[in-house]
Design a protein around this motif. Structure first.
Motif, short mmCIF file in Angstrom:
data_model
loop_
_atom_site.label_atom_id
_atom_site.label_comp_id
_atom_site.label_asym_id
_atom_site.label_seq_id
_atom_site.Cartn_x
_atom_site.Cartn_y
_atom_site.Cartn_z
N VAL A 221 0.86 -1.19 0.00
CA VAL A 221 0.00 0.00 0.00
C VAL A 221 0.89 1.24 0.00
O VAL A 221 1.80 1.35 0.82
CB VAL A 221 -0.92 0.04 1.24
CG1 VAL A 221 -1.74 1.32 1.25
CG2 VAL A 221 -1.85 -1.18 1.25
N VAL A 222 0.64 2.14 -0.93
CA VAL A 222 1.35 3.42 -0.98
C VAL A 222 0.34 4.52 -0.73
O VAL A 222 -0.71 4.58 -1.38
CB VAL A 222 2.04 3.63 -2.35
CG1 VAL A 222 2.70 5.00 -2.41
CG2 VAL A 222 3.07 2.53 -2.60
N PHE A 223 0.62 5.39 0.23
CA PHE A 223 -0.30 6.46 0.62
C PHE A 223 0.26 7.79 0.14
O PHE A 223 1.38 8.16 0.51
CB PHE A 223 -0.46 6.45 2.14
CG PHE A 223 -1.69 7.17 2.63
CD1 PHE A 223 -2.83 6.48 2.99
CD2 PHE A 223 -1.70 8.56 2.74
CE1 PHE A 223 -3.95 7.14 3.45
CE2 PHE A 223 -2.81 9.23 3.19
CZ PHE A 223 -3.96 8.52 3.55
N LEU A 224 -0.50 8.50 -0.67
CA LEU A 224 -0.09 9.82 -1.16
C LEU A 224 -0.93 10.89 -0.46
O LEU A 224 -2.15 10.94 -0.64
CB LEU A 224 -0.29 9.92 -2.68
CG LEU A 224 0.43 8.87 -3.53
CD1 LEU A 224 0.08 9.08 -5.01
CD2 LEU A 224 1.93 8.95 -3.33
N HIS A 225 -0.28 11.72 0.35
CA HIS A 225 -0.98 12.81 1.04
C HIS A 225 -0.80 14.07 0.21
O HIS A 225 0.27 14.68 0.21
CB HIS A 225 -0.43 12.98 2.45
CG HIS A 225 -1.25 13.93 3.28
ND1 HIS A 225 -0.84 14.37 4.52
CD2 HIS A 225 -2.45 14.52 3.05
CE1 HIS A 225 -1.75 15.18 5.02
NE2 HIS A 225 -2.74 15.29 4.14
N CYS A 226 -1.84 14.47 -0.50
CA CYS A 226 -1.74 15.59 -1.44
C CYS A 226 -2.11 16.89 -0.71
O CYS A 226 -3.25 17.06 -0.27
CB CYS A 226 -2.68 15.37 -2.62
SG CYS A 226 -2.39 13.79 -3.47
N LEU A 227 -1.17 17.79 -0.61
CA LEU A 227 -1.36 19.04 0.12
C LEU A 227 -1.40 20.22 -0.85
O LEU A 227 -0.56 20.35 -1.72
CB LEU A 227 -0.21 19.26 1.12
CG LEU A 227 0.00 18.16 2.18
CD1 LEU A 227 1.19 18.51 3.05
CD2 LEU A 227 -1.25 18.00 3.03
N LYS A 228 -2.40 21.07 -0.68
CA LYS A 228 -2.51 22.30 -1.47
C LYS A 228 -2.48 23.47 -0.49
O LYS A 228 -3.40 23.64 0.31
CB LYS A 228 -3.81 22.30 -2.28
CG LYS A 228 -3.94 23.50 -3.22
CD LYS A 228 -5.22 23.35 -4.05
CE LYS A 228 -5.35 24.52 -5.02
NZ LYS A 228 -6.58 24.42 -5.84
#
Length: 300
Positions: A221-228
């Motif tokens: 599992v790869v978790f991408l935390h996308c921050l704007k």
């Protein structure tokens, strides 16, 4: 359905027990299989991973000495030639034995029930985006973490909405699923436009790919935390593709190319010397791996 045994007898030179069930299904169990999976207290340990039966001490060939069906078809008892425990009788309940029938028809049915990949391969236009709320995971983890995992298994990905824009919040979610595996990039890797010489740290569009393929076993599992951080920011879109669907499409349209990718290994490498976790990794494996039944099991 409640199963019961209509009849049972030895066959194939006394090396098999053939069972006929109340739905007319027929099962054939090898004598060794029956002996070493015996459910009685003399054979089944209380602690998993321990053994009460010295399997290597048994003769190479075990044959049936006697077969009895009791309790109106609810139990089968088997005695064998070559038994090492004095007076031992192999005993199985009908329900357990039927559930573990390993004939081709039962195995095919079991595989079909567990085949979440083929059954959930749908086009993007037909699919509701799988998603869960971050706060719900915290408020009721027993229910919502299971829902999160189920969507991951069925669809291959899941969107966690409204995660706070703070560092390490992604790790907080991941720890709900299990231990976090550290790679040569550490526990967390920041992707940003920093001017560093790395494929992720710039504005160049990346093609479809998998992460950490240079490992013998890439992360599951790869978790991408996308921050704007500001409304003026543009871009940062992520694209996903269903590789299992791609692989099956390739198998149908170009079977020779599909076979090549299951037999000829590719090479992956990571040379990462100037970081906190220096690494030199090289690994070879096939792009597509199929299981015993020909189903695509993993891909890189």
């Amino acid at each position: 359905m409640k199963f019961s045994i209509v009849s049972a007898c030895a066959s194939a030179g006394e090396k098999l027990v053939e069972v006929t069930w109340n739905d007319q299904h027929k099962s054939r169990f090898h004598t060794k299989w029956l002996r070493f999976y015996c459910r009685c207290k003399k054979c089944q340990p209380e602690l998993k991973g321990t053994y009460l039966v010295d399997i290597p001490a048994f003769p190479d060939v075990l044959t049936v000495a006697k077969v009895d069906v009791e309790e109106k078809g609810g139990t089968i008892n088997v005695k064998i030639n070559g038994e090492l425990i004095a007076g031992h009788v192999i005993q199985y309940g009908a329900q357990w034995l039927r559930q573990h029938c390993y004939c081709d028809a039962c195995l095919d049915n079991l595989i079909d029930k567990r085949d979440v990949i083929s059954k959930n391969g749908v086009s993007v236009g037909d699919m509701t985006l799988p998603e869960v709320e971050y706060q719900n995971l915290l408020d009721d983890p027993d229910r919502n973490v299971f829902d999160f995992c189920e969507k991951m298994v069925l669809h291959g990905f899941c969107l966690v909405k409204n995660v706070p824009c703070e560092n390490n919040k992604s790790l907080e979610v991941l720890r709900m699923l299990g231990p976090i595996r550290e790679t040569c990039y550490g526990t967390r890797f920041d992707v940003n436009f920093s001017g560093k010489k790395h494929g992720n740290n710039n504005e160049v569009l990346l093609p479809f790919h998998m992460d950490q393929c240079s490992y013998e076993q890439p992360p599951g599992v790869v978790f991408l935390h996308c921050l704007k951080f500001d409304e003026i920011i543009r871009g940062g879109k992520s694209r996903l593709t269903d590789f299992f669907l791609v692989a099956e499409t390739l198998r149908k349209e170009s079977p020779e190319d599909f076979e090549t990718l299951t037999e000829v290994p590719g090479s992956w490498d990571t040379y990462n010397y100037n970081t906190e976790h220096p690494a030199h990794q090289e690994h070879q494996k096939c792009h597509i791996v199929t299981d015993y039944f020909g189903k695509v099991s993993t891909s890189t």
